[in-house]
Design an enzyme around this catalytic site. Structure first.
Site, PDB file in Angstrom:
ATOM      1  N   MET A  30       0.846  -1.199   0.000  1.00 37.52           N
ATOM      2  CA  MET A  30       0.000   0.000   0.000  1.00 37.52           C
ATOM      3  C   MET A  30       0.881   1.249   0.000  1.00 37.52           C
ATOM      4  SD  MET A  30      -3.374  -0.988   2.161  1.00 37.52           S
ATOM      5  CE  MET A  30      -2.730  -0.633   3.777  1.00 37.52           C
ATOM      6  N   LEU A  33       6.591   3.029   1.757  1.00 39.87           N
ATOM      7  CA  LEU A  33       7.499   1.886   1.864  1.00 39.87           C
ATOM      8  C   LEU A  33       8.578   2.098   2.920  1.00 39.87           C
ATOM      9  CD1 LEU A  33       7.941   1.158  -1.959  1.00 39.87           C
ATOM     10  CD2 LEU A  33       6.244   0.221  -0.372  1.00 39.87           C
ATOM     11  N   HIS A  37       9.288  -3.586   3.407  1.00 37.79           N
ATOM     12  CA  HIS A  37       8.852  -3.780   2.011  1.00 37.79           C
ATOM     13  C   HIS A  37      10.051  -4.044   1.108  1.00 37.79           C
ATOM     14  CE1 HIS A  37       5.601  -0.937   3.512  1.00 37.79           C
ATOM     15  NE2 HIS A  37       4.879  -1.948   3.067  1.00 37.79           N
ATOM     16  N   GLN A  61     -10.305  -2.593   2.490  1.00 41.34           N
ATOM     17  CA  GLN A  61      -9.799  -3.233   3.702  1.00 41.34           C
ATOM     18  C   GLN A  61      -9.716  -2.290   4.905  1.00 41.34           C
ATOM     19  OE1 GLN A  61      -5.967  -4.193   1.592  1.00 41.34           O
ATOM     20  NE2 GLN A  61      -5.075  -3.896   3.611  1.00 41.34           N
ATOM     21  N   ARG A 187       2.707   2.588   9.801  1.00 41.38           N
ATOM     22  CA  ARG A 187       1.934   3.338  10.799  1.00 41.38           C
ATOM     23  C   ARG A 187       2.792   3.798  11.980  1.00 41.38           C
ATOM     24  NH1 ARG A 187      -2.419  -0.532   9.095  1.00 41.38           N
ATOM     25  NH2 ARG A 187      -4.118   0.738   8.270  1.00 41.38           N
TER      26      ARG A 187
HETATM   27  O1  PAF Z   1      -0.114  -5.822   3.522  1.00 44.49           O
HETATM   28  C1  PAF Z   1      -0.544  -4.910   2.777  1.00 44.49           C
HETATM   29  O2  PAF Z   1       0.117  -3.906   2.551  1.00 44.49           O
HETATM   30  C2  PAF Z   1      -1.933  -5.032   2.183  1.00 44.49           C
HETATM   31  O3  PAF Z   1      -2.792  -5.651   3.048  1.00 44.49           O
HETATM   32  C3  PAF Z   1      -1.919  -5.729   0.792  1.00 44.49           C
HETATM   33  C4  PAF Z   1      -1.440  -7.154   0.891  1.00 44.49           C
HETATM   34  C5  PAF Z   1      -1.054  -4.933  -0.159  1.00 44.49           C
HETATM   35  C6  PAF Z   1      -3.353  -5.759   0.235  1.00 44.49           C
HETATM   36  O4  PAF Z   1      -3.870  -4.497   0.081  1.00 44.49           O
END
Ligand code: PAF
Length: 284
Positions: A30, A33, A37, A61, A187
């Site tokens: 998302m 980064l 990541h 989500q 976060r």
């Molecule tokens: O872990 C995340 O960043 C999110 O839940 C994902 C897997 C990119 C799905 O939106």
């Protein structure tokens, strides 16, 4: 690094890479980064000839009172970081590229997604499975890389892939931590400076619990929960505990007596910020 919002451009680029026999690696994110990541992208790069990274803050989500609006977004910075680790293609669709206004299909897992974050965030995992299924269909990767930080997410997606025969290998990757042990998260920037200083208690408590299990000083899940609660409550700032749980590492079912390979998972509020962390442990 090439970037696109277009599903058909992704499909074409992946088809070209496949023609030259490259294995396709995929890292869904998302954005916002951090080293966690980037460790996924580096691993993907090592194992695959062509690596796609998606950046999409998936509205499905987020709950109505969650941080969808304020979730950190900085595409230029993300792009620079992805370039530095050798990602080949960045897919950063808009919401309208991903979801038709009259969309009416959801992918829903009904077992592993219950409990833990599933209880605290109703609807969250349906949003995750739906978007990840879509991203898998768009990218059609050989391997997809997920951090163990979101342990339940990893197991929910593994179950979805198994149950729906999705031809993707889900690769679990180790949690990346700050030098004081705090698990990296987009976060963490929400934390006040006091909370940031206290937050490493989560990992210290998890490590202490793991050591106690391995030394057979505890035998029940309840012992583990009580031990961790004491450490966290004693940490001074009285963070509000959402859950502390011991589960089977794969099915995430409850355990009374400690046995096999388990995950100890915790979620704690520091002010309005909810942090999660976990550790795997095997009874010797
Ligand atoms: O872990 C995340 O960043 C999110 O839940 C994902 C897997 C990119 C799905 O939106």
């Amino acid at each position: 690094v090439r970037k696109t919002k277009s599903i058909s451009v992704v499909r074409k680029a992946v088809a070209v890479a496949r023609k030259s026999d490259a294995k396709i690696g995929f890292v869904p994110t998302m954005g916002a980064l951090h080293e966690g990541h980037l460790s996924l992208v580096k691993r993907a790069k090592k194992e695959c000839g062509f690596v796609v990274v998606s950046i999409f803050v998936n509205p499905l989500q987020f709950g109505p009172n969650e941080d969808l609006e304020k979730y950190p977004r900085d595409l230029n910075r993300d792009e620079r970081l992805l370039k530095s680790v050798g990602a080949d293609l960045v897919f950063y669709p808009d919401v309208s590229d991903m979801y038709a206004p009259d969309r009416s299909t959801t992918v829903s897992e009904s077992c592993v997604s219950k409990g833990l974050c599933g209880d605290a965030r109703p609807g969250h995992f349906n949003g995750v499975t739906t978007v990840v299924a879509k991203l898998f269909n768009i990218v059609q990767p050989d391997n997809a890389y997920f951090g163990k930080k979101d342990y339940q997410q990893l197991q929910v997606i593994s179950r979805m892939v198994r149950d729906l025969d999705i031809p993707v290998r889900v690769v679990p990757c180790a949690i990346v931590r700050e030098s004081d042990g705090l698990a990296m998260s987009s976060r963490n920037i929400y934390l006040s400076s006091d909370d940031r200083l206290t937050a490493p208690i989560l990992f210290r408590a998890l490590k202490a619990a793991k050591a106690a299990v391995e030394a057979k000083k505890v035998t029940t899940a309840k012992d583990v929960v009580v031990g961790i609660t004491k450490l966290i409550v004693g940490s001074g700032l009285s963070p509000v505990i959402d859950y502390i749980a011991v589960k089977d590492a794969v099915s995430l079912t409850d355990l009374r007596m400690l046995k096999g390979t388990m995950v100890i998972a915790i979620a704690v509020f520091f002010g309005a910020t909810r942090l999660i962390d976990n550790i795997e442990v095997t009874v010797p």
